[in-house]
Scaffold this motif. Structure first.
Motif, mmCIF file in Angstrom:
data_model
loop_
_atom_site.group_PDB
_atom_site.id
_atom_site.type_symbol
_atom_site.label_atom_id
_atom_site.label_comp_id
_atom_site.label_asym_id
_atom_site.label_seq_id
_atom_site.Cartn_x
_atom_site.Cartn_y
_atom_site.Cartn_z
ATOM 1 N N THR A 23 0.830 -1.200 0.000
ATOM 2 C CA THR A 23 0.000 0.000 0.000
ATOM 3 C C THR A 23 0.864 1.250 0.000
ATOM 4 N N SER A 24 0.597 2.137 -0.955
ATOM 5 C CA SER A 24 1.262 3.438 -0.959
ATOM 6 C C SER A 24 0.186 4.503 -0.972
ATOM 7 N N LEU A 25 0.430 5.565 -0.218
ATOM 8 C CA LEU A 25 -0.636 6.535 -0.005
ATOM 9 C C LEU A 25 -0.032 7.785 0.593
ATOM 10 N N GLU A 26 -0.559 8.952 0.204
ATOM 11 C CA GLU A 26 -0.104 10.163 0.864
ATOM 12 C C GLU A 26 -1.289 10.863 1.507
ATOM 13 N N ILE A 27 -1.184 11.116 2.804
ATOM 14 C CA ILE A 27 -2.220 11.849 3.521
ATOM 15 C C ILE A 27 -1.656 13.235 3.787
ATOM 16 N N PHE A 35 -10.255 5.925 6.648
ATOM 17 C CA PHE A 35 -10.175 4.591 6.061
ATOM 18 C C PHE A 35 -11.521 3.930 6.308
ATOM 19 N N ARG A 204 -11.043 13.349 2.445
ATOM 20 C CA ARG A 204 -10.855 12.235 1.514
ATOM 21 C C ARG A 204 -11.040 10.913 2.257
ATOM 22 N N ALA A 206 -10.300 6.601 1.996
ATOM 23 C CA ALA A 206 -9.727 5.439 1.325
ATOM 24 C C ALA A 206 -10.643 4.258 1.623
ATOM 25 N N ILE A 213 -6.330 -1.196 -0.686
ATOM 26 C CA ILE A 213 -7.073 0.046 -0.870
ATOM 27 C C ILE A 213 -7.710 0.023 -2.253
ATOM 28 N N GLN A 215 -9.966 2.514 -3.513
ATOM 29 C CA GLN A 215 -10.060 3.831 -4.130
ATOM 30 C C GLN A 215 -9.832 4.885 -3.069
ATOM 31 N N VAL A 216 -9.133 5.943 -3.448
ATOM 32 C CA VAL A 216 -8.951 7.075 -2.545
ATOM 33 C C VAL A 216 -9.547 8.282 -3.238
#
Ligand code: ATP
Ligand code: MG
Lengths: 389, 266
Positions: A23-27, A35, A204, A206, A213, A215-216
């Motif tokens: 999982t890669s993600l930027e908050i 989530f 937003r 996720a 994940i 969809q974000v």
């Protein structure tokens, strides 16, 4: 103060069970990020990785652009609100809130001043001397928030904090949480399986399923432009009609659905002719055929089985005559009056309000739960988005 | 209706008999203290006297034995409470394959007759040139008293919500601070009652002590030895004194508890 959180290819495996797929993600800093996913999809695990209670099998977490590898829980700039709140039962409200400051060696007068400020913020001014056992559920919730904010975290992690409250209080606390987040500007990472909560509060969301994940996106986008069948059925209610792609052009896709023929909708993901796909129509997008009136509208014939009164709306449960599948239709008062269980009616929808998504064989939310589309679960009821148009 | 009354009376009678069973021997013992007779008895009544208190006061060896009993009990506390608490913590928190082994090891002295513990303690330490005395009495008793402490602390630990500890860490506490400020206060009542039980167990212990006391006789061992040389009502006087002290402590404790229960102004 940079409260951004970056997940860089994070993987979590317990023995041979993978709880979090890569999982890669930027908050972003200052964001209210949720989530959302069903029980067991790995939400708490992900939160524990961010807070430092678990170290990921692989990958890295960066908070404020600093790697958290090897940084223990008590040195991370995060604070957690636990699923059961975890207030210290033998301490007073003041002692709870001041705990984080006390262990940092902050002097008594400063601690007390800070605690009073925070109690004001969460609308509990004057309750500092009470034992926590004397508080109501909502008040405990506020103390937990104040306690976490006392350590001035850059990121506040909330693990289903409202799930123990009753409906009224839950809705009230939602607004309050959102207000506190705006006032403090802290990044909130919020975990919930309640889509209503996620959609109402978040900048937003996720959507997660089985450690992945899906969809974000911001709530509107999630609702109107889901990218996977799971998101389409988990966020809000949806009727799902499976078939095969015939053609795909100008953002429109046409499916051949066994028993129903050609039906079309906006294409929502990569589609190629001949591949399996499904059409998703929300209950509020279906209406009695004479009400649609347009030649572009697609028609479905169904046998009405139940009519449930829901105030300004009626929810119909009907069985498609061609396929024996159940669909749900939300109709306004006028139309609802004439419909009775046992009748047969024709329903139509505007293809612009339906979406076609590739059927990659992954389970949709409904299939996973082993239920016909939309069980009458509380969150779904309470948060139906009915477009005003 | 009448069945109910019959039941009520039956219950009262039962409770009454129970208390008689419990307290009559103590009452007889107490009364016998004041009988001017060479033997601890209430029949025949030879006249009222306080001389047995005087004799008790003059019995130097008895006081030495009492002092030694208290010393041993103190030593046992210092040893058994930390061991018991530590093993309870180990068994409930640490994931280890050694768990069943440690559990069995700590509990085994409970299943071993006290006499065996006494004898084996003596034989073992003799190898190292250490003979019976206060030191060995403390060691011998602590082996099985630790197990009581562990069981009592473990019972409370199992009801501890582990997320509290995690919350403390999350708020920036070090593991030691989390233990001291969150877990220890939670365990305090269990540790205190375990300590009280440990003290009493040590004080009244006879069969283990018998073998390891050496010249440092404890009260129980001394009293038992007097049975052979002839028991006088001075023993009753001691019993009465101990009962009065117990009642005093219990009353103070109860008064304090009631005081704490009173709602305090916020
Ligand atoms: N320590 C662990 N060892 C093995 N499996 C674990 C462990 N912790 C979690 N899991 C598994 O990982 C999966 C995700 O668990 P997690 O607690 O993150 O779910 P969740 O999304 O928070 O669910 P819920 O909404 O019920 O709280 C579950 O299948 C769970 O059984
Ligand atoms: Mg969870």
């Amino acid at each position: 103060m940079d409260g951004s959180v970056i997940l860089d290819n994070v993987v979590m495996r317990f023995d041979d069970f993978t709880a979090i797929e890569p999982t890669s993600l930027e908050i972003r800093s200052g964001e209210f990020f949720s989530f959302l996913g069903p029980s067991g999809c790995g939400k708490t695990t992900l939160l524990n990785i961010i807070s430092g209670f678990l170290s990921p099998t692989d990958g890295d977490v960066r908070i404020g652009n600093a790697s958290m590898r090897g940084v223990p829980v008590n040195h991370r700039p995060t604070a957690m609100i636990f699923q059961n709140l975890a207030l210290f039962p033998l301490m007073s409200v003041y002692q709870n809130i001041e705990f984080g400051l006390e262990v940092r060696g902050v002097d008594r007068a400063t601690r007390r001043r800070k605690a009073d400020e925070l109690l004001e913020l969460v609308a509990l001014g004057g309750s500092g001397g009470k034992p926590v056992s004397a508080l109501s559920g909502g008040q405990k919730q506020r103390v937990a928030i104040a306690r976490a904010l006392a350590v001035e975290p850059r990121v506040l992690l909330l693990d289903e904090p409202l799930s123990a409250l009753d409906l009224k209080l839950r809705q009230h606390m939602r607004n309050e949480l959102k207000a506190i987040q705006r006032k403090t500007g802290i990044t909130f990472i919020y975990i919930t399986h309640d889509q209503g909560e996620a959609l109402a509060m978040s900048d937003r969301v996720a959507v997660m399923s089985a450690g992945r994940i899906q969809q974000v996106a911001d709530p509107e986008t999630l609702y109107h432009r889901p990218q996977t069948g799971f998101v389409a059925t988990f966020v809000g209610e949806n009727n799902r009609l499976a078939g095969r792609v015939i053609e795909c052009r100008d953002g429109r896709a046409t499916l051949d659905i066994p028993g129903l023929g050609r039906l079309s909708g906006r294409s929502g993901s990569e589609l190629s002719p001949g591949r399996p796909a499904a059409l998703f129509v929300r209950p509020e997008s279906l209406s009695l055929s004479d009400a649609v009136g347009s030649a572009a509208a697609s028609m479905l014939e169904a046998h009405i089985e139940t009519v449930s009164f829901e105030g300004a709306w009626r929810m119909l449960e009907a069985r498609l005559i061609a396929t024996r599948e159940t669909v749900r239709i939300l109709v306004g008062q006028g139309a609802g009056d004439v419909l009775q269980p046992g009748q047969t009616a024709r329903f139509g929808y505007d293809p612009d309000n339906a979406i076609v998504l590739a059927d990659d064989g992954a389970p949709t939310h409904d299939a996973e739960m082993g239920e016909t589309p939309r069980a009458s679960s509380q969150p779904a009821q309470e948060n139906r988005h009915v477009p005003s148009a | 209706m009448s069945a109910q009354r019959f039941f009520d009376w039956g219950l009262r009678l039962y409770i009454g008999l129970f208390f008689v069973y419990l307290f009559l021997p103590l009452a007889i013992m107490a009364v016998a203290t004041f009988n001017d007779s060479r033997f601890p008895t209430i029949t025949p009544w030879n006249g009222t006297t306080l001389k047995w208190f005087a004799e008790l006061w003059a019995d130097g060896r008895m006081w030495a034995a009492l002092g030694n009993s208290l010393l041993v009990a103190g030593g046992v506390l210092c040893l058994a409470v930390p061991i018991g608490v530590a093993s309870a913590l180990f068994l409930t928190t640490v994931e280890s394959r050694a768990k069943p082994f440690v559990y069995g090891l700590i509990l085994s002295p409970l299943l071993t007759p006290g006499v065996i513990i006494g004898i084996s303690t003596l034989i073992f330490w003799r190898e190292f040139g250490i003979n019976g005395g206060t030191f060995l009495t403390v060691l011998g008793q602590a082996t099985f008293i630790s197990a009581y402490v562990m069981l009592m602390v473990m019972a409370r630990l199992q009801r501890f919500d582990r997320t509290l500890e995690r919350a403390a860490l999350d708020l920036g506490a070090t593991p030691w601070q989390a233990f001291r400020r969150v877990l220890l206060p939670f365990l305090k009542p269990a540790i205190l009652s375990a300590a009280a039980i440990a003290f009493l167990q040590s004080f009244e212990n006879y069969n283990t002590s018998l073998f390891v006391v050496g010249y440092d006789t404890t009260l129980t061992v001394y009293l038992a030895s007097k049975v052979r040389t002839g028991l006088t009502p001075a023993v009753n006087a001691l019993g009465l004194v101990l009962i009065l002290i117990t009642i005093l402590i219990a009353s103070v404790y109860e008064l304090k508890r009631r005081h704490e229960l009173k709602p305090k102004g916020v």
